[in-house]
Design a protein around this motif. Structure first.
Motif, PDB file in Angstrom:
ATOM      1  N   SER A  78     -20.455  -0.815  -6.150  1.00  0.00           N
ATOM      2  CA  SER A  78     -20.784   0.606  -6.188  1.00  0.00           C
ATOM      3  C   SER A  78     -22.275   0.879  -5.991  1.00  0.00           C
ATOM      4  O   SER A  78     -22.662   1.944  -5.525  1.00  0.00           O
ATOM      5  N   ASP A  79     -23.125  -0.101  -6.301  1.00  0.00           N
ATOM      6  CA  ASP A  79     -24.568   0.080  -6.144  1.00  0.00           C
ATOM      7  C   ASP A  79     -25.067  -0.326  -4.754  1.00  0.00           C
ATOM      8  O   ASP A  79     -26.261  -0.364  -4.504  1.00  0.00           O
ATOM      9  N   GLY A  80     -24.143  -0.637  -3.848  1.00  0.00           N
ATOM     10  CA  GLY A  80     -24.523  -1.001  -2.485  1.00  0.00           C
ATOM     11  C   GLY A  80     -24.722  -2.481  -2.259  1.00  0.00           C
ATOM     12  O   GLY A  80     -24.946  -2.919  -1.139  1.00  0.00           O
ATOM     13  N   TYR A  81     -24.658  -3.271  -3.316  1.00  0.00           N
ATOM     14  CA  TYR A  81     -24.755  -4.722  -3.180  1.00  0.00           C
ATOM     15  C   TYR A  81     -23.449  -5.262  -2.600  1.00  0.00           C
ATOM     16  O   TYR A  81     -22.398  -4.638  -2.733  1.00  0.00           O
ATOM     17  N   ILE A  82     -23.527  -6.423  -1.973  1.00  0.00           N
ATOM     18  CA  ILE A  82     -22.357  -7.042  -1.351  1.00  0.00           C
ATOM     19  C   ILE A  82     -22.033  -8.324  -2.101  1.00  0.00           C
ATOM     20  O   ILE A  82     -22.921  -9.121  -2.415  1.00  0.00           O
ATOM     21  N   TYR A  83     -20.754  -8.529  -2.372  1.00  0.00           N
ATOM     22  CA  TYR A  83     -20.318  -9.745  -3.052  1.00  0.00           C
ATOM     23  C   TYR A  83     -20.298 -10.926  -2.079  1.00  0.00           C
ATOM     24  O   TYR A  83     -19.967 -10.765  -0.902  1.00  0.00           O
ATOM     25  N   TYR A  84     -20.644 -12.092  -2.601  1.00  0.00           N
ATOM     26  CA  TYR A  84     -20.532 -13.324  -1.824  1.00  0.00           C
ATOM     27  C   TYR A  84     -20.226 -14.487  -2.755  1.00  0.00           C
ATOM     28  O   TYR A  84     -20.524 -14.448  -3.948  1.00  0.00           O
ATOM     29  N   LEU A  85     -19.606 -15.508  -2.195  1.00  0.00           N
ATOM     30  CA  LEU A  85     -19.299 -16.728  -2.930  1.00  0.00           C
ATOM     31  C   LEU A  85     -20.437 -17.704  -2.712  1.00  0.00           C
ATOM     32  O   LEU A  85     -20.864 -17.919  -1.570  1.00  0.00           O
ATOM     33  N   GLN A  86     -20.914 -18.303  -3.806  1.00  0.00           N
ATOM     34  CA  GLN A  86     -21.954 -19.325  -3.694  1.00  0.00           C
ATOM     35  C   GLN A  86     -21.494 -20.605  -4.377  1.00  0.00           C
ATOM     36  O   GLN A  86     -21.010 -20.590  -5.501  1.00  0.00           O
ATOM     37  N   LEU A  87     -21.661 -21.699  -3.662  1.00  0.00           N
ATOM     38  CA  LEU A  87     -21.452 -23.041  -4.205  1.00  0.00           C
ATOM     39  C   LEU A  87     -22.835 -23.673  -4.196  1.00  0.00           C
ATOM     40  O   LEU A  87     -23.384 -23.930  -3.130  1.00  0.00           O
ATOM     41  N   ASN A  88     -23.433 -23.896  -5.383  1.00  0.00           N
ATOM     42  CA  ASN A  88     -24.844 -24.278  -5.397  1.00  0.00           C
ATOM     43  C   ASN A  88     -25.106 -25.686  -5.911  1.00  0.00           C
ATOM     44  O   ASN A  88     -24.224 -26.356  -6.435  1.00  0.00           O
TER      45      ASN A  88
ATOM     46  N   ALA B 135     -28.284 -14.215   6.407  1.00  0.00           N
ATOM     47  CA  ALA B 135     -27.133 -14.760   7.130  1.00  0.00           C
ATOM     48  C   ALA B 135     -26.453 -15.847   6.303  1.00  0.00           C
ATOM     49  O   ALA B 135     -27.097 -16.785   5.845  1.00  0.00           O
ATOM     50  N   PHE B 136     -25.152 -15.656   6.109  1.00  0.00           N
ATOM     51  CA  PHE B 136     -24.304 -16.602   5.380  1.00  0.00           C
ATOM     52  C   PHE B 136     -23.198 -17.083   6.317  1.00  0.00           C
ATOM     53  O   PHE B 136     -22.959 -16.513   7.379  1.00  0.00           O
ATOM     54  N   SER B 137     -22.473 -18.070   5.859  1.00  0.00           N
ATOM     55  CA  SER B 137     -21.299 -18.553   6.580  1.00  0.00           C
ATOM     56  C   SER B 137     -20.132 -17.591   6.375  1.00  0.00           C
ATOM     57  O   SER B 137     -20.146 -16.755   5.470  1.00  0.00           O
ATOM     58  N   VAL B 138     -19.110 -17.751   7.214  1.00  0.00           N
ATOM     59  CA  VAL B 138     -17.914 -16.929   7.119  1.00  0.00           C
ATOM     60  C   VAL B 138     -16.683 -17.818   7.139  1.00  0.00           C
ATOM     61  O   VAL B 138     -16.562 -18.706   7.988  1.00  0.00           O
ATOM     62  N   ARG B 139     -15.799 -17.569   6.193  1.00  0.00           N
ATOM     63  CA  ARG B 139     -14.440 -18.152   6.172  1.00  0.00           C
ATOM     64  C   ARG B 139     -13.452 -17.003   6.169  1.00  0.00           C
ATOM     65  O   ARG B 139     -13.655 -16.002   5.485  1.00  0.00           O
TER      66      ARG B 139
ATOM     67  N   GLY C 176     -26.713 -23.935   3.300  1.00  0.00           N
ATOM     68  CA  GLY C 176     -27.740 -22.967   2.961  1.00  0.00           C
ATOM     69  C   GLY C 176     -27.484 -21.576   3.509  1.00  0.00           C
ATOM     70  O   GLY C 176     -26.346 -21.133   3.622  1.00  0.00           O
ATOM     71  N   SER C 177     -28.572 -20.906   3.871  1.00  0.00           N
ATOM     72  CA  SER C 177     -28.500 -19.566   4.431  1.00  0.00           C
ATOM     73  C   SER C 177     -29.715 -19.354   5.338  1.00  0.00           C
ATOM     74  O   SER C 177     -30.575 -20.220   5.438  1.00  0.00           O
ATOM     75  N   CYS C 178     -29.757 -18.205   5.958  1.00  0.00           N
ATOM     76  CA  CYS C 178     -30.804 -17.912   6.938  1.00  0.00           C
ATOM     77  C   CYS C 178     -31.238 -16.466   6.746  1.00  0.00           C
ATOM     78  O   CYS C 178     -30.406 -15.599   6.499  1.00  0.00           O
ATOM     79  N   ASP C 179     -32.539 -16.213   6.836  1.00  0.00           N
ATOM     80  CA  ASP C 179     -32.975 -14.812   6.734  1.00  0.00           C
ATOM     81  C   ASP C 179     -32.941 -14.168   8.119  1.00  0.00           C
ATOM     82  O   ASP C 179     -32.689 -14.835   9.127  1.00  0.00           O
ATOM     83  N   ASP C 180     -33.174 -12.860   8.173  1.00  0.00           N
ATOM     84  CA  ASP C 180     -33.048 -12.150   9.449  1.00  0.00           C
ATOM     85  C   ASP C 180     -34.128 -12.505  10.454  1.00  0.00           C
ATOM     86  O   ASP C 180     -34.053 -12.120  11.613  1.00  0.00           O
ATOM     87  N   GLY C 181     -35.111 -13.287  10.036  1.00  0.00           N
ATOM     88  CA  GLY C 181     -36.114 -13.788  10.966  1.00  0.00           C
ATOM     89  C   GLY C 181     -35.757 -15.164  11.512  1.00  0.00           C
ATOM     90  O   GLY C 181     -36.517 -15.763  12.259  1.00  0.00           O
ATOM     91  N   GLY C 182     -34.589 -15.676  11.118  1.00  0.00           N
ATOM     92  CA  GLY C 182     -34.142 -16.978  11.596  1.00  0.00           C
ATOM     93  C   GLY C 182     -34.709 -18.148  10.811  1.00  0.00           C
ATOM     94  O   GLY C 182     -34.643 -19.282  11.258  1.00  0.00           O
ATOM     95  N   ILE C 183     -35.257 -17.873   9.628  1.00  0.00           N
ATOM     96  CA  ILE C 183     -35.796 -18.944   8.790  1.00  0.00           C
ATOM     97  C   ILE C 183     -34.693 -19.441   7.865  1.00  0.00           C
ATOM     98  O   ILE C 183     -34.115 -18.668   7.095  1.00  0.00           O
TER      99      ILE C 183
ATOM    100  N   TYR D  39     -28.748 -27.763   2.702  1.00  0.00           N
ATOM    101  CA  TYR D  39     -28.334 -28.977   1.987  1.00  0.00           C
ATOM    102  C   TYR D  39     -28.264 -28.791   0.471  1.00  0.00           C
ATOM    103  O   TYR D  39     -28.017 -29.750  -0.251  1.00  0.00           O
ATOM    104  N   SER D  40     -28.479 -27.566  -0.037  1.00  0.00           N
ATOM    105  CA  SER D  40     -28.391 -27.391  -1.485  1.00  0.00           C
ATOM    106  C   SER D  40     -27.340 -26.364  -1.905  1.00  0.00           C
ATOM    107  O   SER D  40     -26.934 -26.360  -3.053  1.00  0.00           O
ATOM    108  N   ASP D  41     -26.901 -25.498  -1.024  1.00  0.00           N
ATOM    109  CA  ASP D  41     -25.831 -24.575  -1.387  1.00  0.00           C
ATOM    110  C   ASP D  41     -25.073 -24.115  -0.150  1.00  0.00           C
ATOM    111  O   ASP D  41     -25.483 -24.355   0.978  1.00  0.00           O
ATOM    112  N   ALA D  42     -23.939 -23.471  -0.411  1.00  0.00           N
ATOM    113  CA  ALA D  42     -23.131 -22.851   0.638  1.00  0.00           C
ATOM    114  C   ALA D  42     -22.833 -21.433   0.182  1.00  0.00           C
ATOM    115  O   ALA D  42     -22.551 -21.207  -1.003  1.00  0.00           O
TER     116      ALA D  42
END
Length: 154
Positions: free
Chosen positions: A118-128, A144-148, A94-101, A106-109
């Protein structure tokens, strides 16, 4: 860290488990889970947690990684998740918000890239949970996401 070579690149085959002072959370706040799931990092922390010689993947790195499925998001998902033939072994943590929630555990990575659109968004890989591996964008730098890591090409 365990490694695996996929599409000509050397990848970490497990999530980073380096604890930072800020922008870092253990899975469901359980330090006993760090060995299995690594830590979750906001984007600023993610850019600084990799050991020397490793870097945060770019959008292009993830595009290359997804080619393992040909043009099939499902085949890429099956190859990249736990016990898949690639050895990448992503876990649905899963993932975590900045409040630690924690959300979607168990449903995605999700894995940060270093590439900002260019619009300020950040790319990420999702396995859902729909058994899809996709490259997405998000504007929330504090989620908060994982890092590889990817080995530098030097």
């Amino acid at each position: 860290y365990k490694t695996v070579k996929i599409s000509g690149r050397v990848w970490m085959a497990e999530n980073i488990a380096f604890k930072t002072e800020q922008g870092c959370w253990a899975f469901n706040h359980d330090e006993d889970k760090v060995e299995q799931y690594g830590y979750f990092y906001n984007w600023e922390s993610a850019k600084n947690v990799l050991p020397t010689g490793w870097r945060l993947p770019t959008k292009e790195d993830f595009e290359s990684l997804l080619k393992i499925g040909g043009n099939s998001e499902k085949k890429a998902y099956k190859a990249l998740t736990e016990n898949g033939h690639s050895g990448f072994n992503a876990l649905a943590n899963g993932s975590c918000d900045d409040g630690g929630i924690f959300i979607t555990e168990y449903s995605d990575a999700n894995f940060w890239s270093s590439t900002m659109a260019s619009d300020g968004y950040i790319y990420y890989l999702q396995l859902n949970y729909e058994e899809k591996a996709t490259l997405n964008q998000i504007n929330k730098r504090n989620i908060a996401f994982s890092v590889r890591g990817v080995l530098n090409d030097n």
